[in-house]
Design an enzyme around this catalytic site. Structure first.
Site, mmCIF file in Angstrom:
data_model
loop_
_atom_site.group_PDB
_atom_site.id
_atom_site.type_symbol
_atom_site.label_atom_id
_atom_site.label_comp_id
_atom_site.label_asym_id
_atom_site.label_seq_id
_atom_site.Cartn_x
_atom_site.Cartn_y
_atom_site.Cartn_z
ATOM 1 C CG ASP A 147 -2.083 0.926 1.109
ATOM 2 O OD1 ASP A 147 -2.383 1.360 -0.026
ATOM 3 O OD2 ASP A 147 -2.699 1.253 2.133
ATOM 4 N NE ARG A 191 -1.252 6.257 1.640
ATOM 5 C CZ ARG A 191 -1.171 5.300 2.553
ATOM 6 N NH1 ARG A 191 -0.833 5.596 3.785
ATOM 7 N NH2 ARG A 191 -1.433 4.054 2.234
ATOM 8 C CG HIS A 232 -0.050 2.058 -9.372
ATOM 9 N ND1 HIS A 232 -0.244 1.685 -8.061
ATOM 10 C CD2 HIS A 232 -1.186 2.722 -9.738
ATOM 11 C CE1 HIS A 232 -1.442 2.100 -7.653
ATOM 12 N NE2 HIS A 232 -2.018 2.740 -8.651
ATOM 13 C CB SER A 236 -8.581 -5.621 -3.821
ATOM 14 O OG SER A 236 -9.320 -4.430 -3.976
ATOM 15 C CD GLU A 270 -13.259 -5.398 -2.232
ATOM 16 O OE1 GLU A 270 -12.052 -5.704 -2.143
ATOM 17 O OE2 GLU A 270 -14.168 -6.240 -2.222
ATOM 18 C CD1 TRP A 276 -12.903 -5.194 -9.959
ATOM 19 C CD2 TRP A 276 -12.150 -4.428 -11.918
ATOM 20 N NE1 TRP A 276 -12.274 -6.232 -10.610
ATOM 21 C CE2 TRP A 276 -11.807 -5.794 -11.814
ATOM 22 C CE3 TRP A 276 -11.776 -3.736 -13.071
ATOM 23 C CZ2 TRP A 276 -11.103 -6.468 -12.809
ATOM 24 C CZ3 TRP A 276 -11.075 -4.411 -14.065
ATOM 25 C CH2 TRP A 276 -10.752 -5.764 -13.936
ATOM 26 N NE ARG A 299 -7.511 1.940 -5.907
ATOM 27 C CZ ARG A 299 -6.372 2.042 -5.256
ATOM 28 N NH1 ARG A 299 -5.291 2.445 -5.882
ATOM 29 N NH2 ARG A 299 -6.291 1.740 -3.972
ATOM 30 C CG LEU A 347 9.660 -16.540 -3.809
ATOM 31 C CD1 LEU A 347 9.874 -16.179 -2.346
ATOM 32 C CD2 LEU A 347 9.620 -15.269 -4.628
ATOM 33 N NE ARG A 400 -8.114 0.388 4.958
ATOM 34 C CZ ARG A 400 -8.027 1.699 5.183
ATOM 35 N NH1 ARG A 400 -8.438 2.206 6.322
ATOM 36 N NH2 ARG A 400 -7.545 2.510 4.267
ATOM 37 C CB SER A 445 -7.739 -4.120 2.397
ATOM 38 O OG SER A 445 -7.394 -2.956 3.097
HETATM 39 C C1 FPP Z 1 -2.062 0.219 -3.363
HETATM 40 O O1 FPP Z 1 -1.575 1.546 -3.294
HETATM 41 C C2 FPP Z 1 -1.462 -0.448 -4.490
HETATM 42 C C3 FPP Z 1 -2.153 -0.995 -5.540
HETATM 43 C C4 FPP Z 1 -3.615 -0.990 -5.643
HETATM 44 C C5 FPP Z 1 -1.442 -1.634 -6.657
HETATM 45 C C6 FPP Z 1 -0.268 -2.409 -6.212
HETATM 46 C C7 FPP Z 1 0.463 -2.962 -7.347
HETATM 47 C C8 FPP Z 1 1.802 -3.002 -7.443
HETATM 48 C C9 FPP Z 1 2.711 -2.451 -6.419
HETATM 49 C C10 FPP Z 1 2.469 -3.621 -8.583
HETATM 50 C C11 FPP Z 1 1.926 -4.968 -8.895
HETATM 51 C C12 FPP Z 1 2.659 -5.587 -9.964
HETATM 52 C C13 FPP Z 1 2.128 -6.348 -10.933
HETATM 53 C C14 FPP Z 1 3.055 -6.969 -11.867
HETATM 54 C C15 FPP Z 1 0.698 -6.567 -11.092
HETATM 55 P P1 FPP Z 1 -2.614 2.753 -3.348
HETATM 56 O O2 FPP Z 1 -2.713 3.190 -4.759
HETATM 57 O O3 FPP Z 1 -3.915 2.336 -2.718
HETATM 58 O O4 FPP Z 1 -1.877 3.787 -2.466
HETATM 59 P P2 FPP Z 1 -2.553 4.927 -1.563
HETATM 60 O O5 FPP Z 1 -3.181 4.227 -0.383
HETATM 61 O O6 FPP Z 1 -1.370 5.742 -1.159
HETATM 62 O O7 FPP Z 1 -3.525 5.663 -2.427
#
Ligand code: FPP
Length: 236
Positions: A12, A16, A29, A57, A59, A61, A63, A123, A184, A186
């Site tokens: 997460d 931010r 991202h 997740s 949820e 969608w 966004r 892994l 949390r 989530s």
């Molecule tokens: C949450 O941060 C992050 C996500 C919803 C996406 C996480 C995905 C990656 C780190 C990369 C995954 C890689 C692949 C190859 C699929 P947020 O956007 O909710 O952050 P915020 O709480 O600061 O808004």
């Protein structure tokens, strides 16, 4: 020493991080993908058997279409850059979640990576992608009911129920790390986290590093796990 076979991470804080750096959310991202690459290689070196990461997740969608479309393009960005390195490091790719709603081109990229890495024995990098724990549990219950009706199974206990979850066959989750300071779950791995240790860090996912992972593991190693039994070292 607590065993650490299965590490789960709620990655997460990408949004931010982007805001703090005056960048669009998508840049958060993108940086998150690079961090995932280095944590995967490091976790493999540490001998961790399975790394489950919450990448999207059920949820998420909600966004904006722009952000959802970008996240759907991340597997392509990740695997086109790193599949060679994943192979060199013997990493095996898996996915848990509802594949049906994921765009076909995204699913193809993921399935190609799963296929390319299927014989690797290092892994397991397990992507929770379009994953929701309640959805997983309801699907598992439906499948069990169907198998019961068809006479395939006739008893249900905790262990046999686990075999109906997406995570069937994976080791128990030992440690959950959540970055970005929120306390949390989530809708992540609700069944599987029953006895896992939780570590929440303020570090935003794009700033996460091998050193922060070391600190989380040190915290985990300081915990006394008793799986609901009595801790004999406590006086009352
Ligand atoms: C949450 O941060 C992050 C996500 C919803 C996406 C996480 C995905 C990656 C780190 C990369 C995954 C890689 C692949 C190859 C699929 P947020 O956007 O909710 O952050 P915020 O709480 O600061 O808004």
């Amino acid at each position: 020493m607590n065993t650490l076979n299965h590490l789960a991470i709620i990655m997460d804080g990408n949004g931010r991080w982007a805001k703090l750096n005056k960048l669009p959310r998508t840049a958060g991202h993108y940086k998150g993908v690079e961090v995932l690459r280095s944590i995967t290689i490091y976790a493999n070196k540490l001998g961790i058997k399975c790394l489950t990461v919450y990448a999207f997740s059920t949820e998420n969608w909600k966004r904006s279409a722009e952000e959802v479309n970008y996240i759907m393009s991340l597997p392509k960005i990740f695997f086109s850059s790193y599949i060679k390195e994943l192979m060199e490091n013997n990493v095996k790719v898996m996915i848990i979640g509802d594949r049906d709603k994921i765009p076909a081109e995204t699913m193809k990229v993921i399935d190609d990576a799963i296929d390319t890495t299927k014989n690797n024995t290092g892994l397991i990098l397990n992507f929770a992608f379009n994953y929701g724990a309640r959805d997983e549990i309801v699907k598992a219950a439906k499948k069990y009911a169907e198998d019961y009706k068809n006479g395939i199974v006739n008893d249900l206990d905790e262990e046999s129920f686990s075999n109906y979850l997406y995570t069937a066959g994976l080791p128990e989750v030992d440690l959950l790390i959540r970055t970005g300071s929120e306390m949390r779950l989530s809708n992540f791995l609700l069944y599987q986290l029953a006895y896992s240790e939780f570590v929440v860090v303020d570090t935003l996912w794009p700033d996460f590093s091998n050193e922060v992972l070391d600190e989380c593991i040190a915290e985990y190693q300081s915990r006394k796990r008793n799986f609901g039994g009595r801790d004999e070292t406590k006086s009352n």
